[in-house]
Enzyme design. Structure first.
Site, PDB file in Angstrom:
ATOM      1  N   HIS A  96       0.836  -1.201   0.000  1.00 13.24           N
ATOM      2  CA  HIS A  96       0.000   0.000   0.000  1.00 13.24           C
ATOM      3  C   HIS A  96       0.871   1.250   0.000  1.00 13.24           C
ATOM      4  O   HIS A  96       1.730   1.428   0.861  1.00 13.24           O
ATOM      5  CB  HIS A  96      -0.947  -0.024   1.200  1.00 13.24           C
ATOM      6  CG  HIS A  96      -1.976  -1.113   1.084  1.00 13.24           C
ATOM      7  ND1 HIS A  96      -2.444  -1.829   2.144  1.00 13.24           N
ATOM      8  CD2 HIS A  96      -2.601  -1.599  -0.025  1.00 13.24           C
ATOM      9  CE1 HIS A  96      -3.333  -2.718   1.711  1.00 13.24           C
ATOM     10  NE2 HIS A  96      -3.448  -2.593   0.399  1.00 13.24           N
ATOM     11  N   GLU A  99       1.774   3.680   2.989  1.00 14.04           N
ATOM     12  CA  GLU A  99       2.312   3.099   4.220  1.00 14.04           C
ATOM     13  C   GLU A  99       3.834   3.139   4.182  1.00 14.04           C
ATOM     14  O   GLU A  99       4.522   2.124   4.088  1.00 14.04           O
ATOM     15  CB  GLU A  99       1.736   1.680   4.384  1.00 14.04           C
ATOM     16  CG  GLU A  99       0.211   1.736   4.519  1.00 14.04           C
ATOM     17  CD  GLU A  99      -0.511   0.399   4.340  1.00 14.04           C
ATOM     18  OE1 GLU A  99       0.147  -0.646   4.320  1.00 14.04           O
ATOM     19  OE2 GLU A  99      -1.759   0.425   4.225  1.00 14.04           O
ATOM     20  N   HIS A 223       2.690  -3.644   6.797  1.00 17.99           N
ATOM     21  CA  HIS A 223       1.709  -2.615   6.485  1.00 17.99           C
ATOM     22  C   HIS A 223       1.705  -1.613   7.639  1.00 17.99           C
ATOM     23  O   HIS A 223       2.416  -1.769   8.619  1.00 17.99           O
ATOM     24  CB  HIS A 223       0.303  -3.227   6.343  1.00 17.99           C
ATOM     25  CG  HIS A 223       0.118  -4.047   5.099  1.00 17.99           C
ATOM     26  ND1 HIS A 223      -0.618  -3.623   4.039  1.00 17.99           N
ATOM     27  CD2 HIS A 223       0.595  -5.275   4.763  1.00 17.99           C
ATOM     28  CE1 HIS A 223      -0.602  -4.543   3.089  1.00 17.99           C
ATOM     29  NE2 HIS A 223       0.122  -5.557   3.500  1.00 17.99           N
ATOM     30  N   GLU A 297       0.991  -4.910  11.056  1.00 17.56           N
ATOM     31  CA  GLU A 297       0.562  -3.515  10.931  1.00 17.56           C
ATOM     32  C   GLU A 297       1.406  -2.697  11.903  1.00 17.56           C
ATOM     33  O   GLU A 297       1.297  -2.830  13.116  1.00 17.56           O
ATOM     34  CB  GLU A 297      -0.925  -3.377  11.280  1.00 17.56           C
ATOM     35  CG  GLU A 297      -1.857  -4.149  10.340  1.00 17.56           C
ATOM     36  CD  GLU A 297      -2.123  -3.425   9.027  1.00 17.56           C
ATOM     37  OE1 GLU A 297      -1.597  -2.301   8.835  1.00 17.56           O
ATOM     38  OE2 GLU A 297      -2.852  -3.991   8.190  1.00 17.56           O
TER      39      GLU A 297
HETATM   40 ZN   LIG Z   1      -1.660  -1.834   4.032  1.00 22.85          ZN
END
Ligand SMILES: [Zn+2]
Lengths: 362, 414
Positions: A96, A99, A223, A297
């Site tokens: 992404h 990020e 992420h 994350e």
């Molecule tokens: Zn992500």
């Protein structure tokens, strides 16, 4: 557990001591994105690592993005130029675009391994006994768009027509792709648009082709944000049949992370504890190979503390807190590794002989 | 020089029909971040008289802007001349920054428009020599302002997204021209370039737990180049000219401020940068001729080469991939001069018309403008008023971009 903790103590000290050295040696100074890597800065720094220790670090071009940027993989291993029958670990960043911190943790892990190899016997042991593949920037086109045009862009830069752009490449992998419209979307304007077909995007194909060529024993996909350690399944809130094992590893990693800066990363099943996702990288690697597959994350925990922003000075501590968890996973993969036979009857080569067959589900 | 941006934008939360085959990549087209409005080939600057006859200005000029197109014309001007010009222009674009590239969805091309003064200059002639001092605005970096807002009652979250880009580039030119004899004259100008560009994107989630992202980039430009020309007038009816503008390094001092603020969390995360960058501007070479078809009708044709393949741009320390192509612009124009008696005074009232073929340096998609120009004027005694309009349509990108320009110049001469 206690034995591991003792082993890790000197590693943590080394990580803390070396932090300032990292900042000084990078090409990231001065750009629009501050201390974060742009595509070209990453390219420069990856090749610098290869040049610094060509015996253990080698940059591979895994494929080309839509806008013709290279998707680079850094392989770290002794005898790096040859394929050895060793434990293999894959670390991914920046599916992404916005990020940014998810580029930095994988990159700094590679840098740490290369720079500590000669002086740290534990790092040397792990690198000698494994092949660590680091792909810090799966989505270079999207990342460049976040730097130059719109900071919160998430997807790649596919022109979907009708003024709509981007495929969420973490919904484009071929395991339960498009399983439902909650975990991904068929709307080209959606932030979680899954693309017209599984592996329609060159970015996911680059990861797929690497994955199918190797025999990875574990995968971490970075992420941000939320501070979670997520394991499959993502497509359903029902647990996998190896839920306890995955949770056990996630808890081990979370404990090691917390021990560094006191930050809590919550372990949990992706589809149950975060939200439903289908077609993501971890469901695919887990569904295909059954290997431990985690989405980490990174900080912060919420939008009040920065959302997709992290302070430039937080890059080093965020990497440092993730370092022992990564070393643990590498060590675990090395410990559990059983040398495999490469022969024509290898199930993998029967069922997944190449790109065309990658769509098989199981 | 007030600038006004018109936004023709609506953000559509629309369902878009799935196209048969997805296209390969984002092609921004002509309007790269640093692109001048309307055309990349902005040189040379002309006043309304030149614009009306298709921008042809190498062999005929009757005002101080000759210093910018061909300073060899300066010794042919009246003893003293001074000019100012006002303009209105607009250009449409399909993609620019976040517009049309996935953030702001538009239902067609969007238009940026501005008005202002873009020239002031004076020229004097002494014997075989002519001198001029002028300032012009040669490039505009204006884009349509893109704006989207969802308001919300107190206690709930609203949303705002706004993007703007403004800026321009000006040239201060000091030039000298001299008559060599045998029908030849030459001229040389020194050009100091200065300007700025400011781009800003603000995204806000308002209300409880909200945050704001602001992303602002400013650049201040400086540069120095020479321009010059040679004029040959072998007969009273024919003139030929060769002109040049040197390539130069346009220096940019840049500041970038990217900031995330979440007031309820006392969070403020700034990511600042500054830079010293360079953009290598291309060589421009021009050739032109004009011929009096009759005492009252003149035809002029010119070709200008722009060496864009040598163009390079660093932006905050990183070389940007541009890969431009060299282009040749062709200008052609007619001027018809007549006298009109009004209120007992004989006015000079020229009529002008012209065509421009103006290929753009961006390779993919390759595109070019075809422009039509018209102009007229009114002169009596020491004053002259010129009026001209340009209408251009682009082809090659598939977007059918439109460019318009109107110029009114007032000239005083002794
Ligand atoms: Zn992500």
């Amino acid at each position: 557990m206690f034995r591991r903790a003792l082993v890790l103590a000197p590693l943590l000290a080394a990580a803390a001591l070396q932090a300032p050295v990292y900042a000084a040696a990078l090409s990231t100074e001065g750009g629009l994105n501050g201390a974060y890597h742009s595509y070209k800065e990453l390219e420069t720094d990856l090749f610098a690592l290869q040049q610094k220790n060509p015996a253990i670090a080698k940059v591979f071009d895994l494929g080309e993005s839509l806008e013709h940027r290279h998707i680079y993989g850094l392989k770290i291993s002794d005898n790096v130029a040859i394929e050895e029958n060793q434990a293999q670990i894959l670390i991914l960043g920046c599916h992404h675009a916005r990020e940014w911190i998810s580029v930095e943790v994988p990159f700094h892990f590679g840098k740490y391994l290369v720079e500590s190899y000669a002086t740290d016997p534990e790092v040397k042991r792990l690198v000698d006994q494994s092949e660590i593949w680091i792909v810090p920037m799966v989505n270079p086109d999207g990342l460049e768009y976040t730097i130059h045009t719109y900071r919160y862009w998430r997807k790649n830069r596919r022109d979907n027509g009708g003024g709509q752009f981007g495929v969420d490449i973490n919904r484009n992998y071929d395991y339960k792709w498009g399983f439902d419209n909650a975990g991904s979307s068929g709307d080209p304007g959606s932030e979680i648009y899954r693309g017209p077909a599984p592996f329609s995007e060159p970015e996911t194909r680059a990861v797929r082709d690497l994955f199918l060529k190797k025999s990875f024993g574990a995968v971490v996909s970075y992420h941000s944000f939320a501070q979670d350690i997520l394991y499959p399944w993502g497509y359903t809130d029902q647990p996998s049949d190896r839920d306890a094992e995955m949770q056990g590893i996630a808890v081990e990693m979370a404990n090691r992370i917390k021990a560094v800066n006191g930050r809590t990363y919550a372990p949990g099943q992706s589809g149950k504890d975060l939200y439903l996702t289908n077609g993501d990288a971890n469901d695919w690697t887990f569904g295909l190979s059954g290997i431990p597959s985690f989405t980490i994350e990174l900080p912060p925990i919420d939008e009040l503390l920065g959302g997709f922003f992290n302070r430039e000075e937080d890059i080093a501590p965020i990497f440092q807190e993730n370092l022992p968890a990564l070393l643990y996973l590498v060590d675990r993969t090395v410990q559990n590794f059983r040398p495999y036979l490469r022969n024509p009857f290898d199930l993998r080569s029967v069922f997944f002989p190449g790109a065309r067959a990658a769509g098989i589900l199981y | 020089m007030g600038a006004r941006a018109i936004a023709g934008i609506s953000l559509l939360a629309a369902l878009i029909a799935w196209p048969g085959a997805a296209r390969a990549q984002t092609k921004i087209g002509q309007y790269l971040d640093e692109a001048p409005l309307r055309t990349w080939n902005t040189a040379p600057f002309t006043l309304a008289a030149g614009l009306g006859r298709g921008g042809t200005s190498f062999t005929r000029a009757a005002d101080p802007s000759a210093a910018l197109s061909n300073p060899a014309l300066l010794p042919l001007l009246p003893r003293v001349s001074a000019a100012v010009q006002g303009f209105a222009e607009s250009a449409s674009m399909a993609k620019a920054g976040p517009i049309g590239t996935g953030v702001f969805l538009t239902d067609g091309n969007v238009v940026a428009s501005s008005t202002g003064l873009d020239f002031a200059g004076v020229a004097v002639r002494a014997g075989r020599w002519g001198f001029a001092l002028s300032v012009c605005r040669e490039e505009s970096y204006l884009r349509p302002t893109a704006y989207y807002e969802e308001s919300a009652p107190a206690g709930q979250n609203g949303y705002l997204l706004q993007w703007t880009q403004t800026g321009d580039l000006r040239i201060v030119n000091a030039a000298i021209g001299g008559i060599l004899g045998h029908g030849f004259s030459v001229g040389l100008g020194v050009n100091e370039v200065f300007g700025s560009l400011r781009r800003s994107l603000v995204e806000q989630v308002t209300g409880p737990g909200g945050y704001e992202i602001s992303d602002t980039v400013t650049q201040d430009f400086r540069g120095l180049f020479l321009n010059g020309g040679l004029l040959w007038s072998p007969s009273s009816r024919f003139r030929a000219a060769a002109v040049f503008r040197t390539p130069y390094a346009r220096k940019a001092a840049g500041q970038s401020a990217l900031d995330y603020r979440a007031p309820d969390g006392n969070t403020d995360i700034p990511i600042d940068a500054s830079s010293k960058d360079t953009a290598r501007q291309p060589l421009m070479l021009g050739l032109g001729g004009s011929y009096d078809l009759s005492p009252s009708l003149t035809l002029a044709v010119e070709a200008s080469y722009f060496g864009w393949s040598a163009y390079s741009l660093d932006f905050f320390g990183e070389a940007q991939d541009r890969g431009f192509r060299n282009v040749v612009r062709v200008n052609a124009g007619l001027e018809f001069r007549q006298k009109i008696p009004l209120f007992g005074i004989d006015f000079d009232m020229p009529s002008r018309v012209g065509l421009i073929y103006d290929p753009q340096p961006v390779k993919d998609p390759a595109s070019a403008y075809g422009d039509i120009t018209v102009g007229t004027g009114l002169a009596a005694g020491r004053f002259r008023l010129d009026l001209a309009a340009l209408l251009g349509r682009e082809w090659g990108s598939g977007n059918g971009l439109i460019a318009r320009r109107i110029a009114i110049s007032l000239i005083f001469q002794l």
